[in-house]
Design an enzyme around this catalytic site. Sequence first.
Site, mmCIF file in Angstrom:
data_model
loop_
_atom_site.group_PDB
_atom_site.id
_atom_site.type_symbol
_atom_site.label_atom_id
_atom_site.label_comp_id
_atom_site.label_asym_id
_atom_site.label_seq_id
_atom_site.Cartn_x
_atom_site.Cartn_y
_atom_site.Cartn_z
ATOM 1 N N SER A 186 -7.848 13.730 -8.582
ATOM 2 C CA SER A 186 -9.061 14.464 -8.953
ATOM 3 C C SER A 186 -8.759 15.653 -9.861
ATOM 4 O O SER A 186 -7.735 16.324 -9.718
ATOM 5 C CB SER A 186 -9.766 14.991 -7.705
ATOM 6 O OG SER A 186 -10.006 13.949 -6.800
ATOM 7 N N SER A 195 -4.603 17.427 -1.472
ATOM 8 C CA SER A 195 -4.235 17.698 -0.073
ATOM 9 C C SER A 195 -2.719 17.781 0.045
ATOM 10 O O SER A 195 -1.998 16.921 -0.468
ATOM 11 C CB SER A 195 -4.733 16.576 0.836
ATOM 12 O OG SER A 195 -6.119 16.404 0.696
ATOM 13 N N GLN A 249 -1.170 13.076 -3.470
ATOM 14 C CA GLN A 249 -1.848 12.215 -4.430
ATOM 15 C C GLN A 249 -2.639 13.101 -5.388
ATOM 16 O O GLN A 249 -3.513 13.851 -4.957
ATOM 17 C CB GLN A 249 -2.797 11.282 -3.670
ATOM 18 C CG GLN A 249 -3.586 10.336 -4.521
ATOM 19 C CD GLN A 249 -4.971 10.095 -3.951
ATOM 20 O OE1 GLN A 249 -5.640 11.016 -3.470
ATOM 21 N NE2 GLN A 249 -5.419 8.863 -3.969
ATOM 22 N N GLU A 266 -21.711 7.864 -1.685
ATOM 23 C CA GLU A 266 -22.584 7.287 -2.726
ATOM 24 C C GLU A 266 -21.788 6.278 -3.559
ATOM 25 O O GLU A 266 -22.282 5.201 -3.892
ATOM 26 C CB GLU A 266 -23.137 8.394 -3.643
ATOM 27 C CG GLU A 266 -24.211 9.272 -3.017
ATOM 28 C CD GLU A 266 -23.635 10.345 -2.079
ATOM 29 O OE1 GLU A 266 -22.403 10.547 -2.073
ATOM 30 O OE2 GLU A 266 -24.423 10.973 -1.352
ATOM 31 N N GLU A 309 -6.094 3.786 0.228
ATOM 32 C CA GLU A 309 -6.715 5.029 0.701
ATOM 33 C C GLU A 309 -7.976 4.735 1.510
ATOM 34 O O GLU A 309 -8.203 5.334 2.565
ATOM 35 C CB GLU A 309 -7.062 5.916 -0.506
ATOM 36 C CG GLU A 309 -7.737 7.213 -0.109
ATOM 37 C CD GLU A 309 -7.842 8.209 -1.246
ATOM 38 O OE1 GLU A 309 -7.681 7.824 -2.420
ATOM 39 O OE2 GLU A 309 -8.080 9.391 -0.953
HETATM 40 C C1 LIG Z 1 -10.960 16.647 2.506
HETATM 41 C C2 LIG Z 1 -10.716 16.211 1.080
HETATM 42 C C3 LIG Z 1 -9.442 15.877 0.673
HETATM 43 C C4 LIG Z 1 -9.202 15.468 -0.646
HETATM 44 N N1 LIG Z 1 -7.917 15.175 -1.016
HETATM 45 C C5 LIG Z 1 -7.669 14.771 -2.290
HETATM 46 C C6 LIG Z 1 -6.327 14.486 -2.700
HETATM 47 O O1 LIG Z 1 -5.373 14.603 -1.929
HETATM 48 N N2 LIG Z 1 -6.119 14.101 -3.990
HETATM 49 C C7 LIG Z 1 -7.138 13.962 -4.888
HETATM 50 O O2 LIG Z 1 -6.884 13.564 -6.022
HETATM 51 N N3 LIG Z 1 -8.426 14.262 -4.538
HETATM 52 C C8 LIG Z 1 -8.710 14.655 -3.269
HETATM 53 N N4 LIG Z 1 -10.001 14.950 -2.887
HETATM 54 C C9 LIG Z 1 -11.059 14.925 -3.894
HETATM 55 C C10 LIG Z 1 -12.041 13.767 -3.770
HETATM 56 O O3 LIG Z 1 -11.445 12.546 -4.148
HETATM 57 C C11 LIG Z 1 -13.244 14.103 -4.666
HETATM 58 O O4 LIG Z 1 -13.852 15.275 -4.130
HETATM 59 C C12 LIG Z 1 -14.280 12.977 -4.694
HETATM 60 O O5 LIG Z 1 -13.768 11.865 -5.381
HETATM 61 C C13 LIG Z 1 -15.599 13.433 -5.352
HETATM 62 O O6 LIG Z 1 -15.370 14.028 -6.570
HETATM 63 P P1 LIG Z 1 -16.020 15.444 -6.917
HETATM 64 O O7 LIG Z 1 -15.726 16.392 -5.793
HETATM 65 O O8 LIG Z 1 -15.603 15.818 -8.296
HETATM 66 O O9 LIG Z 1 -17.600 15.204 -6.893
HETATM 67 P P2 LIG Z 1 -18.468 14.583 -8.056
HETATM 68 O O10 LIG Z 1 -17.835 13.345 -8.575
HETATM 69 O O11 LIG Z 1 -18.783 15.645 -9.053
HETATM 70 O O12 LIG Z 1 -19.786 14.160 -7.280
HETATM 71 C C14 LIG Z 1 -20.835 15.094 -6.977
HETATM 72 C C15 LIG Z 1 -21.966 14.327 -6.285
HETATM 73 O O13 LIG Z 1 -22.510 13.339 -7.190
HETATM 74 C C16 LIG Z 1 -22.472 12.044 -6.587
HETATM 75 N N5 LIG Z 1 -22.175 11.027 -7.608
HETATM 76 C C17 LIG Z 1 -21.218 11.117 -8.586
HETATM 77 N N6 LIG Z 1 -21.228 9.996 -9.328
HETATM 78 C C18 LIG Z 1 -22.180 9.168 -8.801
HETATM 79 C C19 LIG Z 1 -22.650 7.851 -9.126
HETATM 80 N N7 LIG Z 1 -22.139 7.151 -10.147
HETATM 81 N N8 LIG Z 1 -23.646 7.332 -8.362
HETATM 82 C C20 LIG Z 1 -24.179 8.028 -7.314
HETATM 83 N N9 LIG Z 1 -23.777 9.283 -6.966
HETATM 84 C C21 LIG Z 1 -22.791 9.843 -7.701
HETATM 85 C C22 LIG Z 1 -21.340 12.121 -5.563
HETATM 86 O O14 LIG Z 1 -21.499 11.152 -4.555
HETATM 87 C C23 LIG Z 1 -21.480 13.546 -5.048
HETATM 88 O O15 LIG Z 1 -22.488 13.611 -4.059
HETATM 89 C C24 LIG Z 1 -10.272 15.385 -1.583
HETATM 90 C C25 LIG Z 1 -11.577 15.730 -1.173
HETATM 91 C C26 LIG Z 1 -11.802 16.134 0.143
HETATM 92 C C27 LIG Z 1 -13.202 16.504 0.553
#
Ligand SMILES: Cc1cc2nc3c(=O)[nH]c(=O)nc-3n(C[C@H](O)[C@H](O)[C@H](O)COP(=O)(O)OP(=O)(O)OC[C@H]3O[C@@H](n4cnc5c(N)ncnc54)[C@H](O)[C@@H]3O)c2cc1C
Length: 404
Positions: free
Chosen positions: A128, A160, A125, A368, A243
Site C-alpha cells: 500500500s 505492519s 509486506q 467492498e 493473504e
Molecule cells: C490493520 C491493517 C494492517 C495493514 N497492513 C498492511 C501491510 O502490512 N502492508 C500493506 O501493504 N498494506 C497494509 N494495510 C493497508 C491495506 O491493504 C489498505 O488499507 C487497503 O487495501 C485499503 O486501501 P486504502 O486504505 O488506501 O483505502 P482506499 O483504497 O482509499 O479505499 C477507501 C474506501 O473506498 C472504498 N473503495 C475503494 N475502491 C473501491 C471500489 N473499486 N469499489 C468499491 N469501493 C471502493 C474502500 O472499500 C474504502 O471503503 C493494512 C491495513 C490495515 C487496516
Amino acid sequence: MSDDFRARARAWLAANAPRRAAGDDEAEAESRGQAAVIAEQKAFQAKLHAAGFAGITWPKEYGGQGLTSAEQIIWSQESAGYDLPTGVFFIGLSMPGNTLVELGTDAQKRRYLPKMLSGEEIWCQLFSEPGAGSDVASLQTTAVRDGDEWVLNGQKVWTSGAQYSDFGAILARTDPTKPKHNGISMFIVDMHAPGVTVRPLKVATGHSPFNEVFFDNVRLPAGALIGEENKGWDAAVVMLRHERIAIGTMGSSRTSPLAFSTLRDLAAGLGRTADQGVRRELAELYARSRAVQLFALLLREETQAGRLPGARGSVAKLAGSDLGRFAGNVAADVLGDQLAAFDTAELAAVSTAIVAAPGSAIAGGTSEIQRNIIGERVLGLAKDPGVDRATPFNQLRVGTQREQ
Ligand SMILES: Cc1cc2nc3c(=O)[nH]c(=O)nc-3n(C[C@H](O)[C@H](O)[C@H](O)COP(=O)(O)OP(=O)(O)OC[C@H]3O[C@@H](n4cnc5c(N)ncnc54)[C@H](O)[C@@H]3O)c2cc1C
C-alpha cells in the site's frame, strides 16, 4: 503416520506451548518493551522449527518439514487451544514466505526460507501507498535499473511490523510506459539497507501496529527480483491469495481476545450469561466462528493440495472480517458498563480488540473490494469499467502524490 504426527504435536504443545490468557502483542510490547517480546517470539519460533512444527508443507531442502496438508490440518487442530507467541512471523510466513515457495528462485528459497522458519529473520509486506490501497496497481514507488541492480525510491504506508522487520516484499514500478498492471515488479528489500526509513503510525488503540516506510535511493541487488521483471502484478495476485486465506482464518482464531470461548468465559465471570440478548449473540458467534473456521480449513486444504481457491479466497476474507466485526459487537455487549474499563489485562485486551476489530475489514483488501470480486467472478455481474487499464501509466493522473 498422521496419528504419530498428532500424538507428537499434542505432546510437544502440552510440554512447550503457553496457554497464556488471550493477550495482545502490541500491548505486551508496550508494557515489556518491544525488544523483549521479539526476543521471546524468536526463541519460541526457533524451538517450534527445531521440533519439526514450522513450515509443515514447505519442502525439506528449504527448511520445511516436507509433509502434507493432512499434517498441516492436524497441527491447526491441535494448536488451536494454545496462544503460540509467534505473531511477529504471521505476515512473513503466510504472505512473502508462501509466495517465495511458489515463485522464488532456488537461491532465494535457500537463502530466505530457512531463516524465516527458524525465526532468525522477520518479514513484512510493502504494497500500500498513500495513493494506492484498494487500487494498488496505481503505486508510484519506482525501481530503476542500474546495471544488474535496481534503485528504489518512494513511500509505502500501513506496513505492519516494518519497525522490527529484517526484509520486506515490495511492489515497485519498473516500466511506467506500460499500462499500470504491466509495469510493476516485486522485490525483496533489506529493511536495514541505507536509505530505508521507518516511521511508526499510532492508531485508535494507542498502539503502533503499522508504519510509513520511505525509500531513498535504496539499492536492490540482482537477486532481489521475485518472479519476472514487469510481471509483479502476477506475483502480487499470488501473495494476495495467501493473504486472504490467512486473514480469513485469523478472524475465527480461538485464541483471539474476541474468540467465542474467551467471551463466553468473560460473560460468565461478569455474571452476564443470564441475559437473553448476550446468550443469543454468543450462540450466533459460536455458529459463525465454526462456519468460518471450517471454510478456511477447506480452502487451506485445497490450496495445499494444489487447487486454487479463486474468488472463494475473497469469500473467506469477507466472512472472516465480518465475523471479526460481529465479535467486536458481541464483546461490547458482554462487557456492558465494563467496556473500556481496562481494569485487568484480560479486560484491556478485549477492549483493545473491540477498537481494532473494524480494521480487519480494511486490511488485506477492503470488504467492498472483496464484494466486487465476488460479484464479478462468482455472481457473473458486470465488471467495473476500468477505464485506466489500457493507458500507459505515465499518461495517467492517479493517487495523492501526483496531484501535488
Ligand atoms: C490493520 C491493517 C494492517 C495493514 N497492513 C498492511 C501491510 O502490512 N502492508 C500493506 O501493504 N498494506 C497494509 N494495510 C493497508 C491495506 O491493504 C489498505 O488499507 C487497503 O487495501 C485499503 O486501501 P486504502 O486504505 O488506501 O483505502 P482506499 O483504497 O482509499 O479505499 C477507501 C474506501 O473506498 C472504498 N473503495 C475503494 N475502491 C473501491 C471500489 N473499486 N469499489 C468499491 N469501493 C471502493 C474502500 O472499500 C474504502 O471503503 C493494512 C491495513 C490495515 C487496516
